[in-house]
Design a protein around this motif. Structure first.
Motif, PDB file in Angstrom:
ATOM      1  N   GLN A 151     -20.054  -7.858 -10.315  1.00  0.00           N
ATOM      2  CA  GLN A 151     -21.514  -7.832 -10.339  1.00  0.00           C
ATOM      3  C   GLN A 151     -22.084  -7.583  -8.946  1.00  0.00           C
ATOM      4  O   GLN A 151     -23.082  -6.862  -8.795  1.00  0.00           O
ATOM      5  CB  GLN A 151     -22.054  -9.144 -10.895  1.00  0.00           C
ATOM      6  CG  GLN A 151     -21.800  -9.325 -12.369  1.00  0.00           C
ATOM      7  CD  GLN A 151     -22.217 -10.705 -12.855  1.00  0.00           C
ATOM      8  OE1 GLN A 151     -22.877 -11.457 -12.150  1.00  0.00           O
ATOM      9  NE2 GLN A 151     -21.814 -11.027 -14.072  1.00  0.00           N
ATOM     10  N   TYR A 202     -36.478 -10.685 -13.857  1.00  0.00           N
ATOM     11  CA  TYR A 202     -35.994 -11.828 -14.624  1.00  0.00           C
ATOM     12  C   TYR A 202     -34.652 -12.296 -14.071  1.00  0.00           C
ATOM     13  O   TYR A 202     -34.434 -13.491 -13.875  1.00  0.00           O
ATOM     14  CB  TYR A 202     -35.851 -11.459 -16.108  1.00  0.00           C
ATOM     15  CG  TYR A 202     -35.257 -12.570 -16.925  1.00  0.00           C
ATOM     16  CD1 TYR A 202     -36.065 -13.599 -17.389  1.00  0.00           C
ATOM     17  CD2 TYR A 202     -33.905 -12.606 -17.222  1.00  0.00           C
ATOM     18  CE1 TYR A 202     -35.535 -14.633 -18.134  1.00  0.00           C
ATOM     19  CE2 TYR A 202     -33.356 -13.631 -17.957  1.00  0.00           C
ATOM     20  CZ  TYR A 202     -34.174 -14.650 -18.419  1.00  0.00           C
ATOM     21  OH  TYR A 202     -33.637 -15.680 -19.137  1.00  0.00           O
ATOM     22  N   GLY A 203     -33.769 -11.351 -13.797  1.00  0.00           N
ATOM     23  CA  GLY A 203     -32.470 -11.704 -13.236  1.00  0.00           C
ATOM     24  C   GLY A 203     -32.581 -12.329 -11.858  1.00  0.00           C
ATOM     25  O   GLY A 203     -31.853 -13.267 -11.531  1.00  0.00           O
ATOM     26  N   HIS A 246     -35.019  -6.690 -14.155  1.00  0.00           N
ATOM     27  CA  HIS A 246     -34.475  -6.978 -12.821  1.00  0.00           C
ATOM     28  C   HIS A 246     -35.119  -8.242 -12.237  1.00  0.00           C
ATOM     29  O   HIS A 246     -34.426  -9.114 -11.706  1.00  0.00           O
ATOM     30  CB  HIS A 246     -34.710  -5.792 -11.894  1.00  0.00           C
ATOM     31  CG  HIS A 246     -34.413  -6.088 -10.463  1.00  0.00           C
ATOM     32  ND1 HIS A 246     -33.124  -6.259  -9.988  1.00  0.00           N
ATOM     33  CD2 HIS A 246     -35.227  -6.272  -9.399  1.00  0.00           C
ATOM     34  CE1 HIS A 246     -33.171  -6.520  -8.697  1.00  0.00           C
ATOM     35  NE2 HIS A 246     -34.441  -6.536  -8.321  1.00  0.00           N
ATOM     36  N   PHE A 272     -34.668 -16.010 -12.549  1.00  0.00           N
ATOM     37  CA  PHE A 272     -34.270 -17.006 -13.538  1.00  0.00           C
ATOM     38  C   PHE A 272     -32.773 -17.136 -13.770  1.00  0.00           C
ATOM     39  O   PHE A 272     -32.343 -18.052 -14.470  1.00  0.00           O
ATOM     40  CB  PHE A 272     -34.954 -16.711 -14.880  1.00  0.00           C
ATOM     41  CG  PHE A 272     -36.443 -16.804 -14.805  1.00  0.00           C
ATOM     42  CD1 PHE A 272     -37.061 -18.021 -14.550  1.00  0.00           C
ATOM     43  CD2 PHE A 272     -37.232 -15.685 -14.969  1.00  0.00           C
ATOM     44  CE1 PHE A 272     -38.429 -18.115 -14.463  1.00  0.00           C
ATOM     45  CE2 PHE A 272     -38.602 -15.775 -14.889  1.00  0.00           C
ATOM     46  CZ  PHE A 272     -39.204 -16.990 -14.641  1.00  0.00           C
ATOM     47  N   LEU A 273     -31.967 -16.250 -13.230  1.00  0.00           N
ATOM     48  CA  LEU A 273     -30.523 -16.351 -13.404  1.00  0.00           C
ATOM     49  C   LEU A 273     -29.884 -16.744 -12.083  1.00  0.00           C
ATOM     50  O   LEU A 273     -30.340 -16.350 -11.015  1.00  0.00           O
ATOM     51  CB  LEU A 273     -29.947 -15.018 -13.887  1.00  0.00           C
ATOM     52  CG  LEU A 273     -30.474 -14.508 -15.227  1.00  0.00           C
ATOM     53  CD1 LEU A 273     -29.860 -13.155 -15.533  1.00  0.00           C
ATOM     54  CD2 LEU A 273     -30.183 -15.487 -16.344  1.00  0.00           C
ATOM     55  N   LYS A 274     -28.821 -17.517 -12.181  1.00  0.00           N
ATOM     56  CA  LYS A 274     -28.151 -17.888 -10.936  1.00  0.00           C
ATOM     57  C   LYS A 274     -27.368 -16.686 -10.415  1.00  0.00           C
ATOM     58  O   LYS A 274     -26.880 -15.856 -11.189  1.00  0.00           O
ATOM     59  CB  LYS A 274     -27.249 -19.094 -11.148  1.00  0.00           C
ATOM     60  CG  LYS A 274     -26.096 -18.870 -12.069  1.00  0.00           C
ATOM     61  CD  LYS A 274     -25.262 -20.127 -12.171  1.00  0.00           C
ATOM     62  CE  LYS A 274     -24.036 -19.817 -13.034  1.00  0.00           C
ATOM     63  NZ  LYS A 274     -23.085 -20.861 -13.002  1.00  0.00           N
ATOM     64  N   PRO A 275     -27.247 -16.562  -9.105  1.00  0.00           N
ATOM     65  CA  PRO A 275     -26.549 -15.406  -8.533  1.00  0.00           C
ATOM     66  C   PRO A 275     -25.063 -15.438  -8.921  1.00  0.00           C
ATOM     67  O   PRO A 275     -24.497 -16.499  -9.171  1.00  0.00           O
ATOM     68  CB  PRO A 275     -26.730 -15.565  -7.030  1.00  0.00           C
ATOM     69  CG  PRO A 275     -27.325 -16.891  -6.807  1.00  0.00           C
ATOM     70  CD  PRO A 275     -27.803 -17.434  -8.104  1.00  0.00           C
ATOM     71  N   PRO A 276     -24.423 -14.267  -8.956  1.00  0.00           N
ATOM     72  CA  PRO A 276     -23.009 -14.226  -9.314  1.00  0.00           C
ATOM     73  C   PRO A 276     -22.144 -14.937  -8.283  1.00  0.00           C
ATOM     74  O   PRO A 276     -22.431 -14.925  -7.087  1.00  0.00           O
ATOM     75  CB  PRO A 276     -22.689 -12.735  -9.372  1.00  0.00           C
ATOM     76  CG  PRO A 276     -23.868 -12.012  -8.874  1.00  0.00           C
ATOM     77  CD  PRO A 276     -24.994 -12.962  -8.729  1.00  0.00           C
ATOM     78  N   ASP A 277     -21.079 -15.543  -8.772  1.00  0.00           N
ATOM     79  CA  ASP A 277     -20.132 -16.259  -7.916  1.00  0.00           C
ATOM     80  C   ASP A 277     -19.144 -15.250  -7.322  1.00  0.00           C
ATOM     81  O   ASP A 277     -18.386 -14.616  -8.049  1.00  0.00           O
ATOM     82  CB  ASP A 277     -19.396 -17.311  -8.742  1.00  0.00           C
ATOM     83  CG  ASP A 277     -18.451 -18.148  -7.907  1.00  0.00           C
ATOM     84  OD1 ASP A 277     -18.498 -18.052  -6.659  1.00  0.00           O
ATOM     85  OD2 ASP A 277     -17.669 -18.910  -8.507  1.00  0.00           O
TER      86      ASP A 277
END
Length: 148
Positions: free
Chosen positions: A115, A97-98, A95, A101-106
């Protein structure tokens, strides 16, 4: 005195051998299920059994004549509790990591809407089931220690 125990309360040689062969047999069965070419469901069961067999292999040193069955059960509970705690930490780390490091959902795309509407990780029944199992194992170990 039951059939599987010696007079000192430890496992009889036959019982210890059965425990040892069962643990090793579980690992062999897991490998057979993984490398069979027939069914993906059997492969999945083999993958789960490999993890289980790897954890249960920690009990092999206790599968010796004279070791009390109580020690084997206690070690199994400790291994299961540690596995549950590590699994919860891994879910939380995934969680984080998301988040970092990950871009938020569009929200303008179909997958982004799905999502954003998904249930958070901490509200899933699986997460709470693992947490409850870890807590119950810890409580059982504390009760066993007080009784001994």
């Amino acid at each position: 005195m039951s059939g599987g125990e010696q007079s000192n309360g430890g496992m009889a040689p036959a019982t210890a051998r059965k425990v040892e062969y069962t643990i090793i047999g579980l690992g062999v069965l897991a490998l057979l299920l993984i490398f069979q070419p027939f069914d993906i469901t059997l492969f999945t069961a083999g993958c789960v059994l490999v993890v289980l067999a790897g954890l249960i292999n920690n009990l092999l040193p206790l599968a010796q004549p004279g070791v009390p069955m109580r020690s084997l059960v206690k070690a199994g509970m400790i291994v299961a509790m540690i596995f549950c705690i590590v699994l919860l930490v891994a879910i939380f780390a995934a969680h984080l990591y998301g988040v970092f490091f990950l871009k938020p959902p569009d929200p303008n795309t179909l997958s982004g809407k799905a999502q954003l509407n998904a249930m958070p990780w901490y509200m899933h029944g699986f997460t709470w089931a693992i947490a409850v199992i870890a807590g119950v194992l810890a409580a059982l170990m504390m009760l066993r220690r007080r009784r001994s």
